[in-house]
Write a protein that holds these residues in place. Structure first.
Motif, short mmCIF file in Angstrom:
data_model
loop_
_atom_site.label_atom_id
_atom_site.label_comp_id
_atom_site.label_asym_id
_atom_site.label_seq_id
_atom_site.Cartn_x
_atom_site.Cartn_y
_atom_site.Cartn_z
N THR A 76 0.83 -1.21 0.00
CA THR A 76 0.00 0.00 0.00
C THR A 76 0.87 1.26 0.00
OG1 THR A 76 -0.14 0.00 2.42
CG2 THR A 76 -1.87 -1.17 1.22
N VAL A 77 0.21 2.39 -0.27
CA VAL A 77 0.89 3.69 -0.27
C VAL A 77 0.28 4.54 0.84
CG1 VAL A 77 1.42 5.78 -1.58
CG2 VAL A 77 1.35 3.57 -2.74
N LEU A 78 1.12 5.04 1.76
CA LEU A 78 0.68 5.86 2.88
C LEU A 78 1.07 7.31 2.62
CD1 LEU A 78 1.97 3.47 5.70
CD2 LEU A 78 -0.30 3.48 4.63
N GLU A 79 0.31 8.24 3.17
CA GLU A 79 0.55 9.65 2.93
C GLU A 79 0.61 10.43 4.24
OE1 GLU A 79 -2.57 11.02 0.41
OE2 GLU A 79 -1.81 9.99 -1.37
N THR A 95 16.33 21.14 1.21
CA THR A 95 16.17 19.89 0.47
C THR A 95 15.65 18.80 1.40
OG1 THR A 95 18.47 19.27 0.89
CG2 THR A 95 18.01 20.48 -1.15
N LEU A 96 14.84 17.89 0.87
CA LEU A 96 14.17 16.87 1.66
C LEU A 96 14.50 15.48 1.15
CD1 LEU A 96 10.64 18.58 1.75
CD2 LEU A 96 12.43 18.72 3.49
N ARG A 97 14.58 14.52 2.07
CA ARG A 97 14.83 13.13 1.71
C ARG A 97 14.36 12.22 2.84
NH1 ARG A 97 19.42 10.75 4.21
NH2 ARG A 97 20.63 12.26 5.45
N GLY A 98 14.22 10.92 2.55
CA GLY A 98 13.98 9.91 3.57
C GLY A 98 15.28 9.23 3.93
N ALA A 99 15.36 8.68 5.14
CA ALA A 99 16.59 8.01 5.59
C ALA A 99 16.24 6.85 6.51
CB ALA A 99 17.49 9.01 6.33
N PHE A 135 9.16 12.54 -1.83
CA PHE A 135 8.55 13.87 -1.87
C PHE A 135 8.19 14.27 -3.29
CE2 PHE A 135 10.65 13.91 2.21
CZ PHE A 135 9.77 14.62 3.01
N GLY A 136 8.29 13.33 -4.21
CA GLY A 136 7.95 13.63 -5.60
C GLY A 136 8.87 14.69 -6.16
N THR A 137 8.27 15.72 -6.75
CA THR A 137 9.07 16.81 -7.34
C THR A 137 9.43 17.87 -6.31
OG1 THR A 137 7.03 17.97 -7.95
CG2 THR A 137 7.99 16.47 -9.60
N ALA A 138 8.96 17.70 -5.07
CA ALA A 138 9.19 18.72 -4.04
C ALA A 138 10.37 18.38 -3.16
CB ALA A 138 7.93 18.90 -3.19
N PRO A 152 3.63 17.65 1.20
CA PRO A 152 3.15 16.26 1.29
C PRO A 152 4.24 15.27 0.87
CG PRO A 152 2.28 17.30 -0.67
CD PRO A 152 3.05 18.36 0.05
N PHE A 153 4.17 14.07 1.41
CA PHE A 153 5.06 13.00 0.98
C PHE A 153 4.32 11.67 1.07
CE2 PHE A 153 5.73 13.28 5.55
CZ PHE A 153 5.83 11.96 5.96
N THR A 154 4.87 10.66 0.42
CA THR A 154 4.27 9.32 0.42
C THR A 154 5.27 8.30 0.93
OG1 THR A 154 4.93 8.89 -1.86
CG2 THR A 154 2.74 9.87 -1.51
N VAL A 155 4.75 7.22 1.48
CA VAL A 155 5.57 6.07 1.88
C VAL A 155 4.96 4.85 1.18
CG1 VAL A 155 6.42 4.67 3.77
CG2 VAL A 155 6.04 7.12 4.12
N THR A 156 5.71 4.27 0.27
CA THR A 156 5.23 3.12 -0.51
C THR A 156 5.79 1.84 0.09
OG1 THR A 156 5.18 4.47 -2.52
CG2 THR A 156 5.14 2.07 -2.79
#
Length: 352
Positions: A76-79, A95-99, A135-138, A152-156
């Motif tokens: 699933t995809v969470l937001e 700048t944004l990223r996941g870690a 974060f897509g394009t953001a 907004p961001f998503t977690v797939t």
């Protein structure tokens, strides 16, 4: 590599050993430097330089959140949404990223550093939950002065992702300064809470004694352990440590090496030490060791004194023997005047 810290909820033969210590529960943000682990706050994250913050965006009527909590089945995809607040008088470019989040060797909580673009193009090494965040394009956000931006961001969740906890963080960075917000992410399915204690030993003596040990999370959920220390000496029970919560969060599959102060350690004794670690939902884990406690400084001085006393006694004995040898006969024998020596008797077997 920012470090996320938050407060959290502790009979063999005989040297004393073992007991616990600590680690870290993260709550929300972290201020830090980019290349190495750095300390962080338990509330909204603040950059090292005042001027902007990163924190979970509040709901329409809900209170502020110290971290993100997301849960769902694999595939699933969470937001969710990240709030960036620029309280300074100049524009900020963040700048944004996941870690991925992990425990350092001593139990602190840290996040993986950003990978270079070349590694990202090859798929990189970040195959943990941090790589599921997008974060897509953001990924780069410009924030005007005195402005709050909500991103907004998503977690797939991959279809094959295993159930349990997958620690991660959202990292915001500007000019080498970073702020992180913890993401508590759980994939639905069976969970297992399990831990073990290994490599227990005692270091030091008396009030300076500590118990060293290794704590391993063998389950698939994060644990906040408690520890207790019990010791038995030659003359009965020795003061140990009552159960207490360790200030740490032990992530799934992680191994940490900790030490626990033991101010009640004896000065002279032969002790069996048992360390017990518990966590909600997990069976208690125990490990034992033993240790001799000997005040070597006092023992060395006493031994030296006894050795010196023995040396004096031996020297006196040798001196007495030497004087007797030089004097010839016994000291109380009277000399016989010359010419009056008693004749020697000849033993012939005949009477005289």
């Amino acid at each position: 590599m920012p470090v996320l810290h938050t407060p959290a909820l502790p009979a063999g033969r005989r040297p004393l050993t073992a007991l616990l210590t600590a680690a870290l529960l993260l709550g929300a943000a972290v201020g830090t430097a980019a290349a190495t682990p750095a300390t962080a706050a338990a509330t909204a994250a603040h950059a090292d330089e005042p001027g902007w913050t990163a924190e979970p965006a509040a709901g329409s009527a809900g209170p502020a959140r110290p971290y993100f909590y997301l849960s769902g089945p694999a595939g699933t995809v969470l937001e969710d949404r990240l709030a960036l607040t620029n309280s300074s008088d100049r524009e900020r470019t963040v700048t944004l990223r996941g870690a991925d989040a992990y425990n350092t060797a001593d139990g602190a909580l840290a996040v993986r550093p950003a990978e270079p673009p070349a590694a990202q193009g090859r798929g990189g090494t970040g195959r943990g939950a941090g790589s599921w965040i997008s974060f897509g394009t953001a990924t780069t956000v410009r924030i005007p002065p005195r402005t709050r931006a909500v991103v907004p961001f998503t977690v797939t969740l991959p279809p094959a992702s295993p159930p349990g906890d997958h620690p991660a963080a959202v990292i915001a960075a500007e000019d080498g300064r970073e702020a992180g917000v913890r993401v508590h992410l759980r994939v639905a399915g069976p969970t297992l809470a399990a831990l073990t204690v290994e490599d227990v030993s005692v270091r030091g003596e008396g009030a300076r004694a500590v118990v060293a040990y290794t704590l391993v999370n063998r389950g698939n959920v994060a644990l906040v352990p408690e520890l207790a220390l019990r010791a038995e000496g030659l003359f009965g029970e020795v003061p140990g440590r009552t159960a207490r919560a360790l200030p740490m969060e032990l992530l799934p599959g992680q191994r940490v090496s900790l030490t626990e102060p033991w101010p009640g350690a004896p000065v002279l004794d032969d002790v069996d030490l048992t360390l017990t670690v518990t966590a909600p939902g997990a069976a208690p884990a125990t490990a034992s060791t033993s240790a001799w406690f000997v005040p070597w400084g006092i023992a060395a001085r006493t031994g030296a004194g006894l050795l010196g006393l023995g040396g004096v006694a031996l020297a006196a004995l040798l001196l007495v023997r030497r004087r007797r040898t030089r004097g010839g006969g016994p000291a109380d024998e009277e000399p016989v005047p010359g010419g009056k020596r008693a004749p020697e008797h000849e033993l012939t077997g005949a009477s005289r």
